[in-house]
Design a protein around this motif. Structure first.
Motif: not given
Length: 261
Positions: A47, A50, A99, A205, A209, A260
């Motif tokens: 996680k 990014w 990503k 992020p 995504q 995130g």
């Protein structure tokens, strides 16, 4: 992670992936594909990672594609590559990486190497880089997605001209055709890719995504269906901590602190 043919490191939310067979122009053989599967699995699961930047070792080849010499010398082991679930370099047949991925093309991107670059979201090319799908010249075809992705990136006649002749194009042509986002001198290649990564990371992020996922999932279907398809994704995004942080930071006139989450 035990890697023999790939360099993989992570810094400041960026994953750096380098094909490390410069003696073969970074051409890939089945063990490379298996290693790349593991790399992509790690990138997806982490996680804190990014953005990914993919490049090749040295200054001559991003990747010359399939290692034909290895194939000729190891005919009995070619099926080993089928263990790579994500296809060529673990990426050409993998559709669950939302990503962003930046290809920093440092030289020849031919055959499978070009197919890898086409599988990425952004292409930064060194000014001496060349692109092409020369498979028909050795009795093959660009079966790792090249024959399908290239006509979706450029006008059909340009794609057919490249595929049916196997000719290379220059980095300048790639920029002109819309394949490359930017062309720079080799010394500026990685810094430019990092600049793009930094600009991406100014955004949430999760928003990045979600945007990639919605765009990719919506390709090939009518806009009405595409919009309806991402309602659940949008609802999930709006419940995130980043969706709270963004408007709050804007109202307080400060940079957002993305997590995130």
């Amino acid at each position: 992670m035990d890697l023999k043919f790939i360099k993989y490191e992570k810094r400041n939310h960026i994953a750096y992936i380098t094909f490390n067979r410069p003696e073969r122009m970074n051409a890939l053989h089945p063990p490379c594909h298996v290693e790349m599967d593991n790399v992509w699995d790690d990138f997806v699961a982490d996680k804190s990672a990014w953005v990914a930047i993919v490049t090749g070792a040295g200054d001559k080849g991003f990747s010359a594609g399939n290692d034909l010499r290895w194939t000729a010398e190891n005919r009995g082991q070619v099926l080993e590559g089928l263990r790579a679930k994500g296809g060529f370099a673990g990426i050409t047949a993998r559709y669950d990486i939302y990503k962003p991925i930046i290809a920093a093309v440092n030289g020849f991107a031919l055959g499978g190497g070009f197919e890898i670059a086409l599988s990425c979201d952004i292409i930064i090319a060194a000014d001496h880089a060349r692109f092409g799908l020369p498979e028909p010249r050795v009795g093959l075809m660009a079966a790792a997605g090249g024959v399908h992705r290239l006509p979706r990136h450029v006008p059909l006649k340009i794609a057919m001209g490249m595929m049916l002749t196997g000719k290379h194009i220059t980095a300048a042509d790639a920029l002109r055709f819309g394949i490359a986002n930017e062309v720079v001198p080799l010394k500026d290649l990685i810094p430019t890719a990092e600049k793009w990564a930094a600009e991406i990371m100014e955004c949430s992020p999760l928003s990045v995504q979600a945007s990639k996922q919605a765009a990719m999932d919506g390709l090939g279907i009518p806009v009405q269906q595409a919009i309806a398809k991402h309602y659940d994704l949008q609802a999930k995004l709006f419940k995130s901590k980043d969706a709270i942080e963004g408007p709050l930071a804007f109202s307080q006139k400060r940079k957002p602190n993305w997590t995130g989450e």
